[in-house]
Design an enzyme around this catalytic site. Structure first.
Site, PDB file in Angstrom:
ATOM      1  CE1 TYR A 167     156.847  64.842  37.132  1.00 41.31           C
ATOM      2  CE2 TYR A 167     154.670  64.827  36.352  1.00 41.31           C
ATOM      3  CZ  TYR A 167     155.480  64.841  37.485  1.00 41.31           C
ATOM      4  OH  TYR A 167     154.755  64.652  38.665  1.00 41.31           O
ATOM      5  CG  ASP A 206     163.533  63.959  25.226  1.00 46.44           C
ATOM      6  OD1 ASP A 206     163.566  65.034  24.751  1.00 46.44           O
ATOM      7  OD2 ASP A 206     162.919  63.479  26.133  1.00 46.44           O
ATOM      8  CB  ALA A 210     153.017  62.744  22.866  1.00 49.35           C
ATOM      9  CE1 TYR A 233     147.950  64.373  24.716  1.00 52.58           C
ATOM     10  CE2 TYR A 233     146.133  64.381  26.327  1.00 52.58           C
ATOM     11  CZ  TYR A 233     147.327  64.014  25.924  1.00 52.58           C
ATOM     12  OH  TYR A 233     148.255  63.387  26.987  1.00 52.58           O
ATOM     13  CE  LYS A 251     149.450  60.679  24.207  1.00 54.80           C
ATOM     14  NZ  LYS A 251     150.829  60.081  24.185  1.00 54.80           N
ATOM     15  CG  ASN A 307     145.021  65.161  36.738  1.00 58.85           C
ATOM     16  OD1 ASN A 307     145.105  66.062  36.222  1.00 58.85           O
ATOM     17  ND2 ASN A 307     143.762  64.443  36.957  1.00 58.85           N
ATOM     18  NE  ARG A 363     140.917  75.159  33.046  1.00 54.75           N
ATOM     19  CZ  ARG A 363     142.173  74.459  33.281  1.00 54.75           C
ATOM     20  NH1 ARG A 363     143.241  74.838  33.059  1.00 54.75           N
ATOM     21  NH2 ARG A 363     141.818  73.314  34.018  1.00 54.75           N
ATOM     22  CB  ALA A 364     135.224  75.905  26.977  1.00 56.20           C
TER      23      ALA A 364
END
Length: 334
Positions: A14, A34, A78, A144, A148, A173, A283-284
């Site tokens: 993306y 890729d 990643a 995650y 990084k 985002n 969501r936790a």
């Protein structure tokens, strides 16, 4: 620095594909490495050369660096799903950390000493204040985010030992699509709010689930900072020039937060259709508010989001998804 030769790992994905498009359009030679597990051959513009291989393949890396002399490496390849990283932390450490540092090592051996990393706002975990600047505490709450952070630390050591100058861009985002409609967002599974909301409105995805309505925000839903993917590509080009002065770390966002309800309203406004949705539990680990301060990036590079308004971001995403209801439609990746 136009007219260069660049390696882009994960360049069929993306954000990577939007950078590849920007590089090709300004006259650079681009080699994309890729394996197409998540990327799409059709996302690459004419002029970009694809090497289909996994960055875990040391021989493939050696052959790529032997075949071209690169001015810099842009590293996007990643794993990036927070929830998955909590179920498979060792896999995330192996693929994100080991593979990234193996790539950096190959670059150093080849004499390519400029490296731009696609990093993440997940480094900050649950921030103590917003907007979040580069001085904020680094305390990731997911495997995650921690993977990084480990890569960033490895790049710090590579700078001191080998002179590898690195720029780490901590995205908030990424959203939207190429304004001309050539490429867009196509993940499977899809976890991002805007494409999920658009898919619900178009009927190509199930109704949207809004996770939590009791957060300490004006309307009770989470607030996030959205940055257009084309503006992200521009940030990569600008930090490349900044590496002439040394390694750097930047937060990249629009500086404005929008709630989940506001995103739904924007999709309905732009698309002229309702977004079927229902409400679920929190969501936790979801922080109430994540908004970036990009002041340092603006001051050091002159960057500013040109497509920063939420409706403009949604408009480009809507155009892409409505024209490509099956995404790139290359799932066989043959």
């Amino acid at each position: 620095m136009a007219g260069g030769t660049y390696l882009v790992t994960g360049g069929a994905g993306y954000v990577g594909s939007h950078l590849v498009l920007a590089l090709v359009e300004r006259g650079d030679k681009v080699v994309v490495l890729d394996d197409l597990r998540q990327g799409h051959r059709d996302a690459l513009p004419p002029g970009a050369e694809l090497v289909r291989a996994d960055i875990a393949d040391r021989r493939a890396l050696e052959e790529v660096f032997a075949g071209w002399r690169f001015d810099a490496v842009f590293h996007f390849a990643a794993l990036s799903l927070v929830g998955e990283s909590m179920r498979e932390p060792l896999r995330y450490c192996a693929e994100n950390v080991s593979n990234s540092l193996r790539l950096a090592e190959a670059a150093v051996k080849a004499g390519c000493l400029r490296f731009v990393l696609s990093s993440t706002a997940a480094l900050f975990g649950n921030p103590e204040r917003t907007p979040i600047d580069e001085a904020a505490k680094l305390a990731p709450t997911s495997a995650y985010g921690d993977s990084k952070l480990m890569v960033e630390r490895g790049l710090d050591w590579a700078d001191g030992a080998h002179g590898l100058r690195s720029a780490c861009l901590r995205y908030f985002n990424a959203a939207g699509a190429d304004p001309s409609g050539r490429i867009g967002e196509d993940h499977e599974p899809e976890t991002h709010l805007i494409p999920l909301a658009i898919g619900a409105a178009l009927g190509t995805r199930p109704p949207l689930t809004v996770f939590g309505t009791d957060y300490p925000t004006p309307d009770g839903t989470c607030v996030r900072d959205y940055v257009h993917v084309t503006d992200l590509a521009d940030a990569h080009l600008r930090v490349l020039e900044r590496l002439e002065h040394g390694s750097c770390r930047y937060n990249v966002g629009s500086g404005t937060g929008y709630s989940v309800r506001e995103v739904i309203e924007a999709v309905e406004r732009v698309g002229g259709r309702p977004v079927p949705h229902h409400f679920g539990e929190r969501r936790a680990g979801d922080p109430a508010v994540l908004v970036a301060s990009s002041q340092r990036l603006r001051e050091d590079t002159g960057w500013s989001p040109k497509l920063g308004a939420l409706d403009e971001i949604v408009r480009t995403a809507w155009a892409w998804h409505s024209a490509h209801p099956r995404g790139f439609d290359d799932r066989n990746k043959a």
